[in-house]
Write a protein that holds these residues in place. Structure first.
Motif, PDB file in Angstrom:
ATOM      1  N   TYR A   8       0.850  -1.189   0.000  1.00  0.00           N
ATOM      2  CA  TYR A   8       0.000   0.000   0.000  1.00  0.00           C
ATOM      3  C   TYR A   8       0.881   1.232   0.000  1.00  0.00           C
ATOM      4  O   TYR A   8       2.037   1.193   0.398  1.00  0.00           O
ATOM      5  N   LYS A   9       0.305   2.314  -0.488  1.00  0.00           N
ATOM      6  CA  LYS A   9       0.992   3.604  -0.479  1.00  0.00           C
ATOM      7  C   LYS A   9      -0.084   4.669  -0.339  1.00  0.00           C
ATOM      8  O   LYS A   9      -0.769   5.004  -1.294  1.00  0.00           O
ATOM      9  N   HIS A  10      -0.235   5.173   0.886  1.00  0.00           N
ATOM     10  CA  HIS A  10      -1.266   6.184   1.139  1.00  0.00           C
ATOM     11  C   HIS A  10      -0.805   7.552   0.636  1.00  0.00           C
ATOM     12  O   HIS A  10      -1.612   8.345   0.172  1.00  0.00           O
ATOM     13  N   ASP A  11       0.494   7.822   0.770  1.00  0.00           N
ATOM     14  CA  ASP A  11       1.100   9.058   0.282  1.00  0.00           C
ATOM     15  C   ASP A  11       2.607   8.835   0.275  1.00  0.00           C
ATOM     16  O   ASP A  11       3.057   7.701   0.397  1.00  0.00           O
ATOM     17  N   ASN A  12       3.394   9.882   0.149  1.00  0.00           N
ATOM     18  CA  ASN A  12       4.846   9.717   0.089  1.00  0.00           C
ATOM     19  C   ASN A  12       5.479   9.305   1.420  1.00  0.00           C
ATOM     20  O   ASN A  12       6.656   8.976   1.464  1.00  0.00           O
ATOM     21  N   TYR A  13       4.718   9.342   2.505  1.00  0.00           N
ATOM     22  CA  TYR A  13       5.275   9.072   3.830  1.00  0.00           C
ATOM     23  C   TYR A  13       4.679   7.852   4.513  1.00  0.00           C
ATOM     24  O   TYR A  13       5.126   7.486   5.591  1.00  0.00           O
ATOM     25  N   ASN A  14       3.661   7.261   3.956  1.00  0.00           N
ATOM     26  CA  ASN A  14       2.992   6.122   4.577  1.00  0.00           C
ATOM     27  C   ASN A  14       2.818   5.003   3.552  1.00  0.00           C
ATOM     28  O   ASN A  14       1.942   5.075   2.691  1.00  0.00           O
ATOM     29  N   MET A  15       3.697   3.988   3.665  1.00  0.00           N
ATOM     30  CA  MET A  15       3.647   2.902   2.694  1.00  0.00           C
ATOM     31  C   MET A  15       4.244   1.629   3.270  1.00  0.00           C
ATOM     32  O   MET A  15       4.943   1.658   4.281  1.00  0.00           O
ATOM     33  N   LEU A  16       3.963   0.525   2.603  1.00  0.00           N
ATOM     34  CA  LEU A  16       4.507  -0.771   2.978  1.00  0.00           C
ATOM     35  C   LEU A  16       5.026  -1.434   1.706  1.00  0.00           C
ATOM     36  O   LEU A  16       4.273  -1.606   0.747  1.00  0.00           O
ATOM     37  N   ILE A  17       6.306  -1.778   1.715  1.00  0.00           N
ATOM     38  CA  ILE A  17       6.946  -2.390   0.563  1.00  0.00           C
ATOM     39  C   ILE A  17       7.553  -3.716   0.999  1.00  0.00           C
ATOM     40  O   ILE A  17       8.155  -3.805   2.065  1.00  0.00           O
ATOM     41  N   VAL A  18       7.384  -4.752   0.168  1.00  0.00           N
ATOM     42  CA  VAL A  18       7.973  -6.059   0.450  1.00  0.00           C
ATOM     43  C   VAL A  18       8.973  -6.375  -0.649  1.00  0.00           C
ATOM     44  O   VAL A  18       8.650  -6.294  -1.835  1.00  0.00           O
ATOM     45  N   VAL A  27      10.357  -6.599   4.725  1.00  0.00           N
ATOM     46  CA  VAL A  27       9.232  -5.661   4.736  1.00  0.00           C
ATOM     47  C   VAL A  27       9.746  -4.308   5.207  1.00  0.00           C
ATOM     48  O   VAL A  27      10.338  -4.197   6.277  1.00  0.00           O
ATOM     49  N   ARG A  28       9.524  -3.276   4.403  1.00  0.00           N
ATOM     50  CA  ARG A  28       9.887  -1.910   4.767  1.00  0.00           C
ATOM     51  C   ARG A  28       8.589  -1.152   5.030  1.00  0.00           C
ATOM     52  O   ARG A  28       7.802  -0.926   4.132  1.00  0.00           O
ATOM     53  N   GLU A  29       8.427  -0.801   6.288  1.00  0.00           N
ATOM     54  CA  GLU A  29       7.232  -0.076   6.711  1.00  0.00           C
ATOM     55  C   GLU A  29       7.642   1.380   6.921  1.00  0.00           C
ATOM     56  O   GLU A  29       8.471   1.676   7.773  1.00  0.00           O
ATOM     57  N   ILE A  30       7.085   2.273   6.130  1.00  0.00           N
ATOM     58  CA  ILE A  30       7.465   3.679   6.185  1.00  0.00           C
ATOM     59  C   ILE A  30       6.245   4.485   6.649  1.00  0.00           C
ATOM     60  O   ILE A  30       5.169   4.374   6.067  1.00  0.00           O
ATOM     61  N   SER A  31       6.452   5.283   7.715  1.00  0.00           N
ATOM     62  CA  SER A  31       5.362   6.128   8.190  1.00  0.00           C
ATOM     63  C   SER A  31       5.923   7.482   8.582  1.00  0.00           C
ATOM     64  O   SER A  31       7.088   7.592   8.976  1.00  0.00           O
ATOM     65  N   GLN A  33       5.115   9.083  11.132  1.00  0.00           N
ATOM     66  CA  GLN A  33       5.244   9.119  12.591  1.00  0.00           C
ATOM     67  C   GLN A  33       6.508   8.397  13.069  1.00  0.00           C
ATOM     68  O   GLN A  33       7.216   8.885  13.935  1.00  0.00           O
ATOM     69  N   TRP A  34       6.823   7.232  12.495  1.00  0.00           N
ATOM     70  CA  TRP A  34       7.920   6.400  12.996  1.00  0.00           C
ATOM     71  C   TRP A  34       9.119   6.317  12.060  1.00  0.00           C
ATOM     72  O   TRP A  34      10.120   5.692  12.409  1.00  0.00           O
ATOM     73  N   GLY A  35       9.039   6.882  10.872  1.00  0.00           N
ATOM     74  CA  GLY A  35      10.142   6.760   9.919  1.00  0.00           C
ATOM     75  C   GLY A  35      10.093   5.399   9.241  1.00  0.00           C
ATOM     76  O   GLY A  35       9.032   4.858   9.004  1.00  0.00           O
ATOM     77  N   GLU A  36      11.263   4.827   8.941  1.00  0.00           N
ATOM     78  CA  GLU A  36      11.299   3.530   8.266  1.00  0.00           C
ATOM     79  C   GLU A  36      11.666   2.425   9.249  1.00  0.00           C
ATOM     80  O   GLU A  36      12.625   2.525   9.989  1.00  0.00           O
ATOM     81  N   THR A  37      10.859   1.374   9.217  1.00  0.00           N
ATOM     82  CA  THR A  37      11.106   0.190  10.030  1.00  0.00           C
ATOM     83  C   THR A  37      11.250  -0.996   9.093  1.00  0.00           C
ATOM     84  O   THR A  37      10.467  -1.143   8.156  1.00  0.00           O
ATOM     85  N   CYS A  38      12.243  -1.817   9.347  1.00  0.00           N
ATOM     86  CA  CYS A  38      12.514  -2.963   8.480  1.00  0.00           C
ATOM     87  C   CYS A  38      12.281  -4.255   9.266  1.00  0.00           C
ATOM     88  O   CYS A  38      12.735  -4.389  10.396  1.00  0.00           O
ATOM     89  N   HIS A  39      11.568  -5.189   8.653  1.00  0.00           N
ATOM     90  CA  HIS A  39      11.300  -6.499   9.255  1.00  0.00           C
ATOM     91  C   HIS A  39      11.745  -7.566   8.271  1.00  0.00           C
ATOM     92  O   HIS A  39      11.530  -7.425   7.069  1.00  0.00           O
ATOM     93  N   LYS A  40      12.337  -8.652   8.758  1.00  0.00           N
ATOM     94  CA  LYS A  40      12.747  -9.765   7.898  1.00  0.00           C
ATOM     95  C   LYS A  40      12.000 -11.022   8.316  1.00  0.00           C
ATOM     96  O   LYS A  40      11.921 -11.339   9.508  1.00  0.00           O
TER      97      LYS A  40
END
Length: 77
Positions: A8-18, A27-31, A33-40
């Motif tokens: 998903y990509k709500h805007d330039n600051y809120n998205m989820l990329i796999v 998984v790169r979770e970008i928000s 509020q929290w910046g970028e968080t990476c999960h493996k």
């Protein structure tokens, strides 16, 4: 080159990329509020288990429909 999927990509600051890196799912979770968080994750079931616990309908601008669409996209990766 890794396969990259935008869940998903709500805007330039809120998205989820796999990114599919061989057997590993990154998984790169970008928000805003929290910046970028990476999960493996080492498996798709592990990824889906995380996603089911992580996301709520309130996290999406279009609520339940947005959550359902994001989960379907994750299942298809």
């Amino acid at each position: 080159m890794f396969a990259k999927h935008t869940v998903y990509k709500h805007d330039n600051y809120n998205m989820l990329i796999v990114e599919v890196q061989g057997k590993t799912l990154v998984v790169r979770e970008i928000s805003e509020q929290w910046g970028e968080t990476c999960h493996k994750f080492l498996s798709r079931p592990e990824l889906m288990n995380w996603a089911e616990k992580r996301f709520l309908p309130e996290d999406f601008p279009d609520g339940e429909e947005g959550l359902r669409a994001a989960m379907e996209k994750l299942k298809s990766i």
